[in-house]
Scaffold this active site. Sequence first.
Site, PDB file in Angstrom:
ATOM      1  N   HIS A   1     -52.297 -32.520  22.994  1.00 59.50           N
ATOM      2  CA  HIS A   1     -52.861 -31.236  22.569  1.00 59.50           C
ATOM      3  C   HIS A   1     -51.871 -30.525  21.657  1.00 59.50           C
ATOM      4  O   HIS A   1     -50.671 -30.466  21.941  1.00 59.50           O
ATOM      5  CB  HIS A   1     -53.171 -30.357  23.782  1.00 59.50           C
ATOM      6  CG  HIS A   1     -53.580 -28.962  23.418  1.00 59.50           C
ATOM      7  ND1 HIS A   1     -52.887 -27.840  23.829  1.00 59.50           N
ATOM      8  CD2 HIS A   1     -54.609 -28.509  22.661  1.00 59.50           C
ATOM      9  CE1 HIS A   1     -53.473 -26.759  23.351  1.00 59.50           C
ATOM     10  NE2 HIS A   1     -54.519 -27.135  22.643  1.00 59.50           N
ATOM     11  N   SER A   2     -52.375 -30.004  20.549  1.00 60.01           N
ATOM     12  CA  SER A   2     -51.560 -29.236  19.616  1.00 60.01           C
ATOM     13  C   SER A   2     -50.351 -30.064  19.164  1.00 60.01           C
ATOM     14  O   SER A   2     -50.513 -31.190  18.718  1.00 60.01           O
ATOM     15  CB  SER A   2     -51.151 -27.910  20.272  1.00 60.01           C
ATOM     16  OG  SER A   2     -50.489 -27.068  19.372  1.00 60.01           O
ATOM     17  N   MET A   3     -49.146 -29.534  19.304  1.00 61.75           N
ATOM     18  CA  MET A   3     -47.950 -30.242  18.845  1.00 61.75           C
ATOM     19  C   MET A   3     -47.670 -31.490  19.676  1.00 61.75           C
ATOM     20  O   MET A   3     -46.906 -32.360  19.253  1.00 61.75           O
ATOM     21  CB  MET A   3     -46.743 -29.306  18.884  1.00 61.75           C
ATOM     22  CG  MET A   3     -46.833 -28.138  17.918  1.00 61.75           C
ATOM     23  SD  MET A   3     -46.915 -28.644  16.192  1.00 61.75           S
ATOM     24  CE  MET A   3     -45.249 -29.234  15.932  1.00 61.75           C
TER      25      MET A   3
END
Length: 922
Positions: free
Chosen positions: A173-175
């Site tokens: 998720h995300s980074m």
Amino acid sequence: MFLHSVNLWNLAFYVFMVFLATLGLWDVFFGFEENKCSMSYMFEYPEYQKIELPKKLTKRYPAYELYLYGEGSYAEEHKILPLTGIPVLFLPGNAGSYKQVRSIGSIALRKAEDIDFKYHFDFFSVNFNEELVALYGGSLQKQTKFVHECIKAILKLYKGQEFPPTSVAIIGHSMGGLVARALLTLKNFKQDLINLLVTQATPHVAPVMPLDRFITEFYMTVNNYWILNARHINLTTLSVAGGFRDYQVRSGLTFLPTLSHHTSALSVVTSAVPKTWVSTDHLSIVWCKQLQLTTIRAFFDLIDADTKQITQKSKKKLSVLNHHFIRHPAKQFEENPSIISDLTGTSMWVPVKVSRWSYVAYNESDKIYFAFPLANHRKVYTHAYCQSTMLDTNSWIFGCINSTSMCRQGVDLSWKAELLPTIKSLTLRLQDYPSLSHIVVYVPSVHGSKFVVDCEFFKKEARSIQLPVTHLFSFGLSSRKAIINTSGRYYNIELLNLGQIYQAFKVNVVSKCTGGKEEITSIYKLHIPWSYEDSLTIAQVPSSVDISLKLHVAQPENDSHVALLKMYTSSDCQYEVTIKTSFPQILGQVVRFHGGALPAYVVSSILLAYGGQLYSLLSTGFCLEYGTMLDKEAKPYKVDPFVIMIKFLLGYKWFKELWDAVLLPELDAIVLTSQSMCFPLVSLILFLFGTCTAYWSGLLSSASVQLLSSLWLALKRPAELPKDVKVMSPDLPVLTVVFLIISWTTCGALAILLSYLYYVFKVVHLQASLTTFKNNQPVNPKHSRRSEKKSNHHKDSAIQNPRLSANDAEDSLRMHSTVINLLTWVVLLSMPSLIYWSKNLRYYFKLNPDPCKPLAFLLIPAIAVLGNTHTVSIKSSKLLKTASQFPLPLAVGVIAFGSSHLYRVPCFVIIPLVFHSLCNFM
């Protein structure tokens, strides 16, 4: 100070700019559909079992941990290792928690229970201590190495299995998704350790806010590796974006680079994902039930029945992801689907010779095959279209090769169908199937349920309408209209000239029906052929519906496809489609795609005003107000033409070679062009927004200084103006050394913040002294004039033995006001590393690597000197002329090199401040 020089016309202009910026911000933060995600639920208490890692690893990464997710009896059973399932590793993103694995882990557990644990997944999650890796990139490499160790530790937990896994699937998720991609860049990492990578709202293209060089270098390393080694990377990767609801990571950043020799990567927006069809914000993408169900269905379809692990076949993995995330045919996935189906049994065959047909099935006792002979239809029509409201996963439409009205076997055309929220539909181009003699629609026997099947034949020209979009500068005052007045079920509206990210439109669809029929459903699907960012709107007919039309990804230069508005309509209804430019949404696109560059434009405007003040001090002996100089000097024509000219010259080989020879970085405008983000007037709009922000920040800082000085006078004994203007006070070297030591031993941003507070303290003290002096002056104007003359009489002697008068103090405060503005933005841009350091203080006392340390070593001495600097002490400086000339080229440099690399902005601020401070000594 600034508060006393507010011009009403300028104030009106800046208020208007605030209004425009507010329109853009509203579109970004509120101008999207409501949250239609269903919440995922747990049915048993969640448990996070900490996995014991080697002590050496724990000592090296004290802030990081690895957990196994479980619920109820599953959690109890798996406290005794080894494990027997399929390992999946969840990587949280910026400030993300390892507990975010709960939603997908719980859904996977329920799915495994439904099949009596024939297969099941073990979900692991990494605790990154909720680090702010999107703002501070110094820990990204450390996270990547820890994940590598976690993968090896996870695989050791499966020793003793009949088919122990040799790889893990990763959901990032995300980074966390970027960290997963970075694994491949590690020297000792084996690509075979990952069998599948799914990223959710991960900015793959570039960082959202490049606030330090470490995050930019990390991105460059990862993306360059994936591009240069694309032929050798066999990792199936799926990137899922949240759409317009995700204002933290715009969807355009999540699209993986599409290379002709790297076909194992897919990028899609959640609004286009079958059975999801919703936009998600940055956090809800990890718990949105519709999306997590789709993901888990895909995971179970990826299992190899022989090894009970995720398949190693790249082709199958890509087929599964296409099936669940790109185009769902309303059938269960099959690796090798049977194209030929038997059409036998006790069924009724009904020939249908009309070109438009509808059948309502309700409590059917017999199976019925409706056969449509194609011989006559081929002469008149080009396409066939069928739809059904029965959303089961059985085959429902076939093609017969026999010339008779019945056939024992048929080509299963159901695999060509497309699942939509309320129907499954199929469009066939007849010339693509020359061997078919009939199209057969199958209606099964149903009890207690009702559904409708429709079929029709049509010419493509009759169902395709060209609708050019309105011009960008029409501002919504003009519109284009198309009217659909027929009984057809399917229409295409070609949206001509739509392909740029700065375009934004409001589409209004009004539907009216003849007769008093019950409410029925129509579907309007916006189809973008060059990227998977489709969106659907479901409307009850009759109705009036507004559709927002804007892009996440610009149309590639070599792409000739046309965006479509696909309309799945109701018979005997009229549809009126009106399109017009939406000015607020255009501003929203500017903010969405370029809002991160605003600090560079703010600093550029302040630098221009700062240079104007230094020049006025040089030429007239007085420092003009910050607001006055901002109005006079902060003009876009002083900056933009130089950037445009440099970009133009870089198109020539000789200039590019010269540019590279002097080791200058790549122009940010070229970076934006490569990402299809440059569009007309964007720099002008951003400059106006930046000047507006600079104006209001100046007003705020001036008001803050006056407020703090009032508090100072209320709490302490009234101060007096200094009798001399010595720069080097006894405590100055000591204070400077202390700040430098703090920078070296702890965090550079902390030292910058402390020196900034010291500078503000000195300015507040000067303001309080000036206020006290003015309050103590006699009211008699004659006495004031005599004092003024006396002050002017001693002007020359003041150079030899400078003393601070009220006028000099006011001049100094005007200059200090501008310097505070510049320093405020330096502090704001350095705050992320300070926040990161403070959150990890229990693990690390010294921030390493520290992006602000070199900056602090240059800035702290300059701030210390400037805190004791008065305009009277630098008027005669030989260096003042040089110092006044620097801000203009630096203002250009900020835009040229800092708009896409914000960490460079403070570097352009330091140079004029250092020269300003040196004016005290030269």
